[in-house]
Design a protein around this motif. Structure first.
Motif, short mmCIF file in Angstrom:
data_model
loop_
_atom_site.label_atom_id
_atom_site.label_comp_id
_atom_site.label_asym_id
_atom_site.label_seq_id
_atom_site.Cartn_x
_atom_site.Cartn_y
_atom_site.Cartn_z
N ALA A 1 1.19 -1.24 -0.11
CA ALA A 1 -0.12 0.02 0.00
C ALA A 1 0.90 1.32 0.00
O ALA A 1 1.94 1.22 0.78
CB ALA A 1 -1.05 -0.11 1.18
N TRP A 2 0.45 2.36 -0.73
CA TRP A 2 1.28 3.52 -0.87
C TRP A 2 0.52 4.51 -0.11
O TRP A 2 -0.67 4.73 -0.54
CB TRP A 2 1.62 3.91 -2.28
N TYR A 3 1.09 5.37 0.64
CA TYR A 3 0.70 6.30 1.46
C TYR A 3 1.42 7.60 1.12
O TYR A 3 2.44 7.60 0.76
CB TYR A 3 0.66 6.11 3.14
N ALA A 4 0.32 8.64 1.29
CA ALA A 4 1.08 10.00 0.76
C ALA A 4 0.47 11.12 1.49
O ALA A 4 -0.51 10.98 2.32
CB ALA A 4 0.45 10.44 -0.78
N MET A 5 1.41 12.22 1.59
CA MET A 5 0.88 13.45 2.44
C MET A 5 1.93 14.60 1.74
O MET A 5 2.64 14.24 1.15
CB MET A 5 1.22 13.37 3.73
N ARG A 6 0.73 15.56 1.53
CA ARG A 6 1.29 16.94 1.17
C ARG A 6 2.02 17.72 2.34
O ARG A 6 1.36 17.62 3.44
CB ARG A 6 0.17 17.80 0.63
N LEU A 7 3.23 18.02 2.08
CA LEU A 7 4.03 18.76 3.11
C LEU A 7 3.88 20.25 2.93
O LEU A 7 4.05 21.29 3.71
CB LEU A 7 5.56 18.46 2.96
N ALA A 8 3.73 20.91 1.68
CA ALA A 8 3.38 22.18 1.41
C ALA A 8 2.56 22.44 0.41
O ALA A 8 2.31 21.53 -0.40
CB ALA A 8 4.82 22.80 1.06
N GLU A 9 1.88 23.34 0.22
CA GLU A 9 0.96 23.81 -1.01
C GLU A 9 1.36 24.92 -1.76
O GLU A 9 0.98 26.16 -1.54
CB GLU A 9 -0.52 24.19 -0.45
N PRO A 10 2.35 24.56 -2.70
CA PRO A 10 2.88 25.65 -3.43
C PRO A 10 1.86 26.14 -4.62
O PRO A 10 1.21 25.46 -5.06
CB PRO A 10 4.22 25.44 -4.05
N VAL A 11 1.93 27.35 -4.90
CA VAL A 11 1.32 27.97 -5.86
C VAL A 11 2.27 28.07 -7.00
O VAL A 11 3.42 28.97 -7.05
CB VAL A 11 0.73 29.35 -5.42
N GLY A 12 1.76 27.55 -8.11
CA GLY A 12 2.95 27.77 -9.23
C GLY A 12 4.23 26.75 -8.71
O GLY A 12 3.89 25.79 -8.06
N GLN A 13 5.30 27.26 -9.67
CA GLN A 13 6.36 26.15 -9.33
C GLN A 13 6.96 26.37 -7.90
O GLN A 13 7.16 27.48 -7.73
CB GLN A 13 7.40 26.45 -10.49
N PRO A 14 7.23 25.31 -7.16
CA PRO A 14 7.61 25.53 -6.04
C PRO A 14 9.17 26.02 -6.02
O PRO A 14 10.10 25.86 -6.96
CB PRO A 14 7.59 24.09 -5.29
N SER A 15 9.27 26.47 -4.87
CA SER A 15 11.15 26.93 -4.82
C SER A 15 11.86 25.41 -4.74
O SER A 15 11.24 24.53 -4.31
CB SER A 15 11.09 27.62 -3.51
N GLU A 16 13.00 25.40 -5.29
CA GLU A 16 13.85 24.39 -5.12
C GLU A 16 14.11 23.77 -3.74
O GLU A 16 14.18 24.57 -2.86
CB GLU A 16 15.25 24.83 -5.97
N PRO A 17 14.26 22.52 -3.68
CA PRO A 17 14.54 21.91 -2.60
C PRO A 17 15.94 22.37 -1.77
O PRO A 17 16.85 22.55 -3.01
CB PRO A 17 14.46 20.37 -2.69
N ILE A 18 16.00 22.57 -0.62
CA ILE A 18 17.41 22.82 -0.23
C ILE A 18 18.00 21.60 0.34
O ILE A 18 17.44 20.88 1.11
CB ILE A 18 17.31 23.80 1.01
N PRO A 19 19.09 21.05 -0.36
CA PRO A 19 19.90 20.07 0.16
C PRO A 19 20.12 19.95 1.77
O PRO A 19 20.66 21.23 2.25
CB PRO A 19 21.30 19.67 -0.55
N LEU A 20 20.10 18.98 2.34
CA LEU A 20 20.37 18.81 3.97
C LEU A 20 21.55 19.66 4.35
O LEU A 20 21.53 20.53 5.15
CB LEU A 20 20.26 17.60 4.20
N PRO A 21 22.87 19.51 3.71
CA PRO A 21 23.90 20.18 3.93
C PRO A 21 23.88 21.57 3.93
O PRO A 21 24.52 22.22 4.80
CB PRO A 21 25.15 19.45 3.05
N GLU A 22 23.15 21.97 2.94
CA GLU A 22 23.07 23.49 2.80
C GLU A 22 22.10 24.10 3.81
O GLU A 22 22.45 25.20 4.30
CB GLU A 22 22.45 23.91 1.47
N LEU A 23 21.10 23.41 4.12
CA LEU A 23 19.97 23.84 5.21
C LEU A 23 20.77 23.80 6.37
O LEU A 23 20.66 24.71 7.25
CB LEU A 23 18.92 22.80 5.23
N LEU A 24 21.71 22.82 6.85
CA LEU A 24 22.54 22.93 8.16
C LEU A 24 23.54 23.99 8.21
O LEU A 24 23.64 24.67 9.24
CB LEU A 24 23.09 21.45 8.19
N HIS A 25 24.01 24.22 7.08
CA HIS A 25 25.10 25.32 7.13
C HIS A 25 24.35 26.79 7.33
O HIS A 25 24.94 27.55 7.69
CB HIS A 25 25.68 25.28 5.56
N ARG A 26 23.01 27.00 6.81
CA ARG A 26 22.62 28.29 7.14
C ARG A 26 22.41 28.56 8.42
O ARG A 26 22.04 29.37 9.07
CB ARG A 26 20.98 28.07 6.30
#
Length: 181
Positions: A156-181
């Motif tokens: 069985a496949w389960y899903a959830m929406r994490l965000a509701e972007p309008v139009g093209q979403p912002s690019e995902p931030i790689p974890l190392p970059e997020l942690l560096h910020r």
């Protein structure tokens, strides 16, 4: 109990030990040979280059882990991840899976992911209950897709929406970059 990012060198033995029963004595994983700690360390390193791999400790012993990985490799899927959680057999029923997922989902939202998916080999009522408790809903059933222990098993496949972007979403931030910020 505390949740932290996995350290491949420090945590691979414990993570491999937690995962081994899922491979050797259940249908929770369709792997047929449990990965060694060396292989598990490589998997942790690979995941951490893009997404979180978390462990939960109790008195400095790892008792569970959760991680997210790319849903698919094609670039159009880059906003989607697959999530997974495993808890030591003697720790079930303590809310560890839920606590790990709460931390994981928070980080994934900060990374700008839009969708999270989880595949659950059936039957697995505890995993179904956990994924529904965190807000996932069943979106598909792959009938007789996996062969293990002399039988075909549904996933069985389960899903959830994490965000509701309008139009093209912002690019995902790689974890190392997020942690560096």
């Amino acid at each position: 109990m505390s949740v932290r990012l996995a350290d491949p060198d420090r945590d691979a033995d414990a993570v491999a030990a937690i995962y081994r029963p899922a491979v050797e004595s259940s249908i929770a994983s369709f792997e047929e040979v449990a990965p060694s700690p060396v292989e598990m360390a490589a998997r942790i390193r690979a995941v951490l280059a893009w997404t979180p791999w978390l462990v939960m400790e109790d008195h400095e012993s790892v008792i569970g882990y959760a991680y997210a990985g790319r849903h698919r490799e094609r670039s159009g899927y880059r906003w989607s991840v697959d999530i997974s959680v495993y808890v030591a057999a003697d720790q079930h029923g303590r809310g560890i899976g839920r606590a790990l997922y709460d931390e994981l989902l928070s980080l994934l939202r900060r990374q700008r992911f839009v969708n999270a998916y989880a595949g659950i080999a059936l039957p697995n009522p505890a995993s179904v209950a956990l994924h529904e408790a965190i807000g996932m809903r069943r979106v598909a059933l792959y009938e007789r897709v996996g062969w293990k222990f002399g039988a075909w098993h549904d996933v069985a496949w389960y899903a959830m929406r994490l965000a509701e972007p309008v139009g093209q979403p912002s690019e995902p931030i790689p974890l190392p970059e997020l942690l560096h910020r």
